[in-house]
Design an enzyme around this catalytic site. Structure first.
Site, PDB file in Angstrom:
ATOM      1  N   THR A  11     -10.452   4.050  10.920  1.00 37.13           N
ATOM      2  CA  THR A  11     -10.416   3.201  12.122  1.00 37.13           C
ATOM      3  C   THR A  11     -10.107   3.950  13.408  1.00 37.13           C
ATOM      4  O   THR A  11     -10.237   3.398  14.485  1.00 37.13           O
ATOM      5  CB  THR A  11      -9.389   2.075  11.966  1.00 37.13           C
ATOM      6  N   ASP A  57      -3.590   4.322  -1.829  1.00 34.95           N
ATOM      7  CA  ASP A  57      -4.581   4.757  -0.832  1.00 34.95           C
ATOM      8  C   ASP A  57      -4.775   6.269  -0.901  1.00 34.95           C
ATOM      9  O   ASP A  57      -4.319   7.021  -0.049  1.00 34.95           O
ATOM     10  CB  ASP A  57      -4.101   4.315   0.557  1.00 34.95           C
ATOM     11  N   LEU A  58      -5.473   6.700  -1.953  1.00 35.05           N
ATOM     12  CA  LEU A  58      -5.646   8.138  -2.186  1.00 35.05           C
ATOM     13  C   LEU A  58      -6.715   8.757  -1.294  1.00 35.05           C
ATOM     14  O   LEU A  58      -6.769   9.974  -1.158  1.00 35.05           O
ATOM     15  CB  LEU A  58      -6.005   8.382  -3.653  1.00 35.05           C
ATOM     16  N   LYS A  59      -7.575   7.937  -0.732  1.00 30.97           N
ATOM     17  CA  LYS A  59      -8.668   8.424   0.125  1.00 30.97           C
ATOM     18  C   LYS A  59      -9.331   9.655  -0.506  1.00 30.97           C
ATOM     19  O   LYS A  59      -9.416  10.732   0.093  1.00 30.97           O
ATOM     20  CB  LYS A  59      -8.133   8.758   1.524  1.00 30.97           C
ATOM     21  N   ASN A  91     -15.980  14.857 -10.976  1.00 27.23           N
ATOM     22  CA  ASN A  91     -15.053  15.045 -12.095  1.00 27.23           C
ATOM     23  C   ASN A  91     -13.597  14.903 -11.633  1.00 27.23           C
ATOM     24  O   ASN A  91     -12.772  14.260 -12.305  1.00 27.23           O
ATOM     25  CB  ASN A  91     -15.302  16.426 -12.705  1.00 27.23           C
ATOM     26  N   GLY A 150       1.070  -2.262   8.646  1.00 27.54           N
ATOM     27  CA  GLY A 150       2.229  -1.384   8.521  1.00 27.54           C
ATOM     28  C   GLY A 150       3.229  -1.639   9.621  1.00 27.54           C
ATOM     29  O   GLY A 150       4.135  -2.456   9.513  1.00 27.54           O
ATOM     30  N   ILE A 185     -15.144  16.444  -5.867  1.00 25.99           N
ATOM     31  CA  ILE A 185     -16.285  16.401  -6.777  1.00 25.99           C
ATOM     32  C   ILE A 185     -16.075  15.255  -7.779  1.00 25.99           C
ATOM     33  O   ILE A 185     -14.932  14.829  -8.012  1.00 25.99           O
ATOM     34  CB  ILE A 185     -16.468  17.742  -7.524  1.00 25.99           C
ATOM     35  N   LYS A 197       0.849  -1.193   0.000  1.00 29.12           N
ATOM     36  CA  LYS A 197       0.000   0.000   0.000  1.00 29.12           C
ATOM     37  C   LYS A 197       0.885   1.243   0.000  1.00 29.12           C
ATOM     38  O   LYS A 197       1.780   1.378   0.832  1.00 29.12           O
ATOM     39  CB  LYS A 197      -0.896   0.030   1.239  1.00 29.12           C
ATOM     40  N   HIS A 204     -11.847  12.359  -1.792  1.00 31.10           N
ATOM     41  CA  HIS A 204     -13.114  12.976  -1.367  1.00 31.10           C
ATOM     42  C   HIS A 204     -13.173  14.335  -2.068  1.00 31.10           C
ATOM     43  O   HIS A 204     -12.651  15.323  -1.576  1.00 31.10           O
ATOM     44  CB  HIS A 204     -13.126  13.137   0.157  1.00 31.10           C
TER      45      HIS A 204
HETATM   46  O1  C5P Z   1      -1.143   0.690  12.107  1.00 33.00           O
HETATM   47  P1  C5P Z   1      -0.446   0.306  10.841  1.00 33.00           P
HETATM   48  O2  C5P Z   1       0.935   0.845  10.771  1.00 33.00           O
HETATM   49  O3  C5P Z   1      -0.521  -1.163  10.556  1.00 33.00           O
HETATM   50  O4  C5P Z   1      -1.267   1.045   9.713  1.00 33.00           O
HETATM   51  C1  C5P Z   1      -1.292   0.610   8.389  1.00 33.00           C
HETATM   52  C2  C5P Z   1      -2.296   1.427   7.601  1.00 33.00           C
HETATM   53  O5  C5P Z   1      -3.547   1.383   8.234  1.00 33.00           O
HETATM   54  C3  C5P Z   1      -1.948   2.916   7.502  1.00 33.00           C
HETATM   55  O6  C5P Z   1      -1.297   3.131   6.286  1.00 33.00           O
HETATM   56  C4  C5P Z   1      -3.285   3.622   7.528  1.00 33.00           C
HETATM   57  O7  C5P Z   1      -3.768   3.964   6.246  1.00 33.00           O
HETATM   58  C5  C5P Z   1      -4.221   2.612   8.098  1.00 33.00           C
HETATM   59  N1  C5P Z   1      -4.634   3.128   9.383  1.00 33.00           N
HETATM   60  C6  C5P Z   1      -5.957   3.412   9.565  1.00 33.00           C
HETATM   61  N2  C5P Z   1      -6.355   3.930  10.774  1.00 33.00           N
HETATM   62  C7  C5P Z   1      -5.480   4.160  11.772  1.00 33.00           C
HETATM   63  C8  C5P Z   1      -4.121   3.865  11.590  1.00 33.00           C
HETATM   64  C9  C5P Z   1      -3.729   3.346  10.368  1.00 33.00           C
HETATM   65  O8  C5P Z   1      -6.772   3.223   8.664  1.00 33.00           O
HETATM   66  N3  C5P Z   1      -5.934   4.642  12.926  1.00 33.00           N
END
Ligand code: C5P
Length: 238
Positions: A120, A62-64, A70, A210, A68, A35, A66
């Site tokens: 999360t 993982d661009l997340k 287009n 991670g 418009i 990722k 959010h």
């Molecule tokens: O905690 P860890 O290092 O395993 O995180 C891996 C990925 O999980 C991060 O790149 C992040 O995008 C996601 N993450 C998340 N919420 C958190 C912490 C990490 O979605 N609170």
């Protein structure tokens, strides 16, 4: 092992490409799924992604998103041209945005659009603060429903919502789960954590890990442990 290995997505949360590729080298050819998030992408640009793809790795970008519709479509097209396998869009951006992302991904065989439900680190009280009264579980279910109806391939959700989602979503939907840690690691900043074994048993199709891997004394051993846990948790055949 190989099927399990593809379901373990290693988060390259680094400041520099050099550190990221040191980890990729350490994990070797069997570790094929990575990722790339906003930190590394912003620091080093798309060259990192191209290099991973050239090495035969699958990349979850993982661009997340959010934005418009287009703009989201444009970003998804750019991701597709880079050769990534997964890209994320916030489901809370709404159905029109999700549909735009799915349409933009269509020309790229193998590009999957994942909708983020609730990140999360958020708890019920955090949602109330931004005007969402129903709580995390309700919100995750609502947003996952939107995502599936818009044609997304799956969702990103915490381990605590996996079982609920596996029941609610159509068979074959991807459920990608960050917030997993190998046993014995203290909770980092995830409010809702589980082990990879628990997540996959509950129905996660992939786990994102991670720090439990890259901060381990022996990252390769940690990655293998994660794969073993995922292999043990499979059986459900998701
Ligand atoms: O905690 P860890 O290092 O395993 O995180 C891996 C990925 O999980 C991060 O790149 C992040 O995008 C996601 N993450 C998340 N919420 C958190 C912490 C990490 O979605 N609170």
């Amino acid at each position: 092992m190989s099927e399990a290995a593809d379901r373990v997505i290693v988060a390259l949360d680094f400041e520099e490409a050099a550190s990221a590729f040191r980890l990729v080298d350490t994990l070797g050819t069997d570790a094929r799924h990575y990722k790339v998030g906003l930190q590394l992408l912003t620091a080093e640009g798309p060259a990192v992604v191209r290099r991973l793809v050239e090495q035969g790795k699958r990349v979850f970008l993982d661009l997340k998103l959010h934005e418009i519709p287009n703009s989201v479509a444009g970003a998804v097209t750019a991701a597709g041209r880079l050769g990534v396998s997964m890209v994320t869009v916030h489901a809370s951006a709404g159905s029109a945005v999700l549909r735009a992302a799915v349409e933009a991904a269509r020309p790229f065989a193998g590009l999957q659009v994942l909708a983020l439900t609730v990140i999360t680190s958020l708890r019920d009280a955090d949602l109330r603060e931004i005007g969402v009264e129903g709580g995390v579980r309700d919100q995750v279910l609502r947003l996952a429903g939107l995502a599936v109806a818009a044609g997304c391939h799956g969702v990103v959700a915490s381990p605590q919502e996996v079982a609920l989602l596996r029941e609610a979503l159509p068979p074959g939907s991807l459920i990608v789960t960050p917030g997993t840690q190998l046993q014995g690691d203290g909770a980092h900043d995830h409010a809702r954590v589980a082990t990879p074994l628990e997540a996959v048993r509950d129905g996660a199709s992939h786990v994102v890990i991670g720090r439990s891997i890259y901060r381990a004394a022996d990252p390769l051993a940690a990655w293998r442990r994660a794969c073993d846990e995922v292999a043990e948790g499979l059986g459900g055949g998701y």
